[in-house]
Each structure stands twice: as structure tokens, then as C-alpha cells.
Design a protein around this motif. Structure first.
Motif, PDB file in Angstrom:
ATOM      1  N   LEU A   1      14.286  -7.303  -4.782  1.00  0.00           N
ATOM      2  CA  LEU A   1      13.390  -6.991  -3.610  1.00  0.00           C
ATOM      3  C   LEU A   1      12.494  -8.278  -3.326  1.00  0.00           C
ATOM      4  CD1 LEU A   1      12.139  -3.443  -4.709  1.00  0.00           C
ATOM      5  CD2 LEU A   1      13.703  -4.077  -3.075  1.00  0.00           C
ATOM      6  N   GLY A   2      12.205  -8.605  -1.685  1.00  0.00           N
ATOM      7  CA  GLY A   2      11.189  -9.255  -1.535  1.00  0.00           C
ATOM      8  C   GLY A   2       9.636  -8.589  -1.822  1.00  0.00           C
ATOM      9  N   ASP A   3       8.797  -9.518  -1.302  1.00  0.00           N
ATOM     10  CA  ASP A   3       7.295  -8.849  -1.809  1.00  0.00           C
ATOM     11  C   ASP A   3       7.017  -7.814  -0.701  1.00  0.00           C
ATOM     12  OD1 ASP A   3       6.755 -10.903  -3.485  1.00  0.00           O
ATOM     13  OD2 ASP A   3       6.109 -12.462  -2.025  1.00  0.00           O
ATOM     14  N   THR A   4       7.361  -7.745   0.521  1.00  0.00           N
ATOM     15  CA  THR A   4       7.052  -6.719   1.278  1.00  0.00           C
ATOM     16  C   THR A   4       7.751  -5.703   0.850  1.00  0.00           C
ATOM     17  OG1 THR A   4       6.858  -8.167   3.212  1.00  0.00           O
ATOM     18  CG2 THR A   4       7.073  -5.961   3.802  1.00  0.00           C
ATOM     19  N   GLU A   5       8.990  -5.621   0.600  1.00  0.00           N
ATOM     20  CA  GLU A   5       9.755  -4.404   0.218  1.00  0.00           C
ATOM     21  C   GLU A   5       9.351  -3.782  -1.252  1.00  0.00           C
ATOM     22  OE1 GLU A   5      12.433  -7.102   2.907  1.00  0.00           O
ATOM     23  OE2 GLU A   5      11.181  -7.299   1.032  1.00  0.00           O
ATOM     24  N   ASP A   6       9.050  -4.757  -1.960  1.00  0.00           N
ATOM     25  CA  ASP A   6       8.492  -4.449  -3.302  1.00  0.00           C
ATOM     26  C   ASP A   6       7.128  -3.633  -3.030  1.00  0.00           C
ATOM     27  OD1 ASP A   6       8.403  -4.025  -6.147  1.00  0.00           O
ATOM     28  OD2 ASP A   6       7.119  -5.695  -6.376  1.00  0.00           O
ATOM     29  N   ILE A   7       6.134  -4.084  -2.144  1.00  0.00           N
ATOM     30  CA  ILE A   7       4.939  -3.253  -2.221  1.00  0.00           C
ATOM     31  C   ILE A   7       5.197  -1.939  -1.251  1.00  0.00           C
ATOM     32  CG2 ILE A   7       2.773  -3.428  -0.645  1.00  0.00           C
ATOM     33  CD1 ILE A   7       3.070  -6.346  -0.959  1.00  0.00           C
ATOM     34  N   GLU A   8       6.217  -1.874  -0.409  1.00  0.00           N
ATOM     35  CA  GLU A   8       6.317  -0.549   0.033  1.00  0.00           C
ATOM     36  C   GLU A   8       7.074   0.341  -0.993  1.00  0.00           C
ATOM     37  OE1 GLU A   8       5.198   0.464   3.081  1.00  0.00           O
ATOM     38  OE2 GLU A   8       4.148  -1.615   3.042  1.00  0.00           O
ATOM     39  N   ARG A   9       7.802  -0.065  -1.687  1.00  0.00           N
ATOM     40  CA  ARG A   9       8.294   0.570  -2.842  1.00  0.00           C
ATOM     41  C   ARG A   9       7.275   1.211  -3.882  1.00  0.00           C
ATOM     42  NH1 ARG A   9      11.837   4.480  -3.929  1.00  0.00           N
ATOM     43  NH2 ARG A   9      12.882   4.144  -6.035  1.00  0.00           N
ATOM     44  N   ARG A  10       6.283   0.165  -4.201  1.00  0.00           N
ATOM     45  CA  ARG A  10       5.412   0.628  -4.952  1.00  0.00           C
ATOM     46  C   ARG A  10       4.389   1.860  -4.653  1.00  0.00           C
ATOM     47  NH1 ARG A  10       6.124   0.288  -9.813  1.00  0.00           N
ATOM     48  NH2 ARG A  10       8.596  -0.273  -9.451  1.00  0.00           N
ATOM     49  N   LYS A  11       4.207   1.650  -3.214  1.00  0.00           N
ATOM     50  CA  LYS A  11       3.470   2.625  -2.570  1.00  0.00           C
ATOM     51  C   LYS A  11       4.008   3.988  -2.537  1.00  0.00           C
ATOM     52  CE  LYS A  11       0.899  -0.211   1.064  1.00  0.00           C
ATOM     53  NZ  LYS A  11       0.697  -0.580   2.496  1.00  0.00           N
ATOM     54  N   GLN A  12       5.377   4.010  -2.287  1.00  0.00           N
ATOM     55  CA  GLN A  12       6.141   5.036  -2.076  1.00  0.00           C
ATOM     56  C   GLN A  12       6.139   5.876  -3.515  1.00  0.00           C
ATOM     57  OE1 GLN A  12       9.852   4.206  -0.846  1.00  0.00           O
ATOM     58  NE2 GLN A  12       9.383   3.389   1.204  1.00  0.00           N
ATOM     59  N   LEU A  13       6.389   5.166  -4.561  1.00  0.00           N
ATOM     60  CA  LEU A  13       6.401   5.660  -5.992  1.00  0.00           C
ATOM     61  C   LEU A  13       5.149   6.091  -6.406  1.00  0.00           C
ATOM     62  CD1 LEU A  13       8.888   2.839  -7.835  1.00  0.00           C
ATOM     63  CD2 LEU A  13       9.467   5.212  -6.986  1.00  0.00           C
ATOM     64  N   SER A  14       4.168   5.432  -6.230  1.00  0.00           N
ATOM     65  CA  SER A  14       2.724   5.809  -6.745  1.00  0.00           C
ATOM     66  C   SER A  14       2.328   7.156  -5.897  1.00  0.00           C
ATOM     67  CB  SER A  14       1.548   4.622  -6.313  1.00  0.00           C
ATOM     68  OG  SER A  14       1.711   4.481  -4.806  1.00  0.00           O
ATOM     69  N   ASN A  15       2.729   7.146  -4.304  1.00  0.00           N
ATOM     70  CA  ASN A  15       2.484   8.333  -3.816  1.00  0.00           C
ATOM     71  C   ASN A  15       3.214   9.650  -4.400  1.00  0.00           C
ATOM     72  OD1 ASN A  15       0.197   8.027  -1.773  1.00  0.00           O
ATOM     73  ND2 ASN A  15       1.689   7.466  -0.152  1.00  0.00           N
ATOM     74  N   LEU A  16       4.362   9.442  -4.855  1.00  0.00           N
ATOM     75  CA  LEU A  16       5.267  10.459  -5.420  1.00  0.00           C
ATOM     76  C   LEU A  16       4.581  10.675  -6.764  1.00  0.00           C
ATOM     77  CD1 LEU A  16       8.911   9.263  -4.865  1.00  0.00           C
ATOM     78  CD2 LEU A  16       7.788  11.397  -3.862  1.00  0.00           C
TER      79      LEU A  16
END
Length: 237
Positions: free
Chosen positions: A29-44
Motif C-alpha cells: 500500500l502507498g501512504d494514502t491507501e494505508d491511512i484510509e485502511r487504518r481509518k477503516q480498521l480503527s472504526n470497525l
């Protein structure tokens, strides 16, 4: 064939490779994709604990915050020391973090709690500052390692390779983020440049003395803290 022998035959990717795809070792993942993924996982993770957040009369606030830091915030910040962030991305992360804190406190419209009061009540700080600390802690750790380790080899090649300069609008890389951090402090005793291998070597020399490195990173943190305070006061989210 031993792992050491195999590793010695591998060539490290060139700086052009890291710039063209903007990825990190060990991640697809690039930084942008990784950040968005981190947001999704933390919200879950936040949603899975919703039964705790809604029972603020049963579960003490200190307990809820400890659970949040251990089970939600830790997911959001995983690998954050490697992120190359723009100011806009930092602002979005701070807003996202505050939204999660308000969920924990069950703070909903029309009840309003100002940002500074929110941080004070929860004992939290803007998450962009936490990421900044992680970024410079990781850099110090890398610079104290042997010069032939992969991260140091990659950084050295980045500054030594003439082809590292690209046409068009420059991409936000970890180097550009670190440079922005350095430029922010107003302490003449510490460096404000990261343009060449000489600048990198200067930082490497400072990193060998943990006390000096602590003073440098503190100067950077305080400058970022002052700038962030202004943004927080103006932001309503």
C-alpha cells in the motif's frame, strides 16, 4: 543456501522505485491507501466496542479511554512513523481522531464541546503530533543503525542519485515531510536542512547522542504543537 548469503545477493531497490510508487518495504500500500485502511480498521474496532461507549454511566471514562487507546487508536497508528503526510492529511487525521473521541464521550449535537476542551477532558493530544513523534523516533532509530542496513542504504542512494529529481509537481515523500518538520523550528542550534548527503550525515551525528536527538525532536515538536493549536482553535470539527 543460507539466508545471509541470499540476502547478500539481493540488490536494494533504487530511489526512483520508491518515488514512482511511493510505497514502503513490507507493504503493498502507498501512504494514502494505508491511512484510509487504518481509518477503516480503527472504526470497525470502535464499532465493536459500541456497547461500552454507550454505557458511560456504567463504565468509567478513564476505563473507556484506556480501552480506546489499546484497541482502537493502536490500530489507527500502526506503522504511522513511515507515513509521508501533507498538512491537509494531518488536518483530516486530527478531525477523524476527534470524531472518535466524541463517540467515546457520547458527545452529539446539539451538545457542543470545543476541540481544546475535548483534548483536555480526554487527556489526548492532536494525533498529528503523535505521528510526528513516531516519525522522528523511527528516524533516530534508523540513523543509529549500521550504515549498510536497508533503510540507511535507501536514504543514502536517494541523496546521492541525481535522478531523484523529477519533473512536475514533487510528490510528498517521507524526506519532504521530515524537511518540513526541520524547517518549522526556530532554534538556531539545530539543523533546518535535509537536501543532501551532508545534511543526512549531520542528522546521523546528532542521533548518536540520544540527549542531543531529544533536544532536536523537542524543538520540532513544540513548533508543530504551536502551529496545530492555532488550527484546532479555528476548526469546529
Amino acid at each position: 543456501m543460507s539466508n545471509v548469503h541470499v540476502r547478500s545477493q539481493l540488490e536494494y531497490p533504487s530511489p526512483k522505485f520508491f518515488q514512482s510508487v511511493n510505497i514502503r518495504i513490507g507493504s503493498l500500500l502507498g501512504d494514502t491507501e494505508d491511512i484510509e485502511r487504518r481509518k477503516q480498521l480503527s472504526n470497525l474496532a470502535l464499532q465493536k466496542l459500541s456497547s461500552i461507549w454507550i454505557r458511560n454511566d456504567k463504565v468509567k471514562q478513564v476505563t473507556r479511554l484506556n480501552l480506546y487507546r489499546a484497541l482502537v487508536k493502536s490500530i489507527l497508528l500502526n506503522n504511522c512513523g513511515t507515513w509521508s503526510l501533507t498538512k491537509q492529511e494531518e488536518h483530516k487525521l486530527n478531525t477523524f481522531h476527534r470524531r472518535q473521541l466524541r463517540t467515546i464521550l457520547k458527545n452529539k449535537y446539539p451538545t457542543v464541546i470545543k476541540n481544546n476542551a475535548l483534548y483536555q477532558k480526554t487527556g489526548e493530544t492532536p494525533i498529528s503530533l503523535t505521528i510526528l513523534e513516531a516519525r522522528w523516533r523511527l528516524l533516530g532509530h534508523i540513523l543509529r543503525q549500521a550504515i549498510n542496513t536497508p533503510p540507511n542504504v535507501a536514504m543514502t542512494k536517494y541523496f546521492k542519485t541525481e535522478g531523484s529529481k523529477q519533473r512536475g509537481r514533487p510528490k510528498t515523500l517521507i524526506v519532504t515531510t521530515l524537511l518540513r518538520d526541520l524547517k518549522s523550528h526556530n532554534n538556531d542550534h539545530w539543523p533546518t536542512r535535509l537536501h543532501s548527503i551532508t545534511d543526512l550525515d549531520h542528522l546521523r551525528d546528532i542521533a548518536q547522542n540520544r540527549s542531543d536527538w531529544k533536544h532536536l525532536t523537542t524543538a520540532i515538536y513544540r513548533s508543530a504543537q504551536a502551529e496545530t493549536s492555532v488550527d484546532i482553535a479555528a476548526d469546529r470539527h
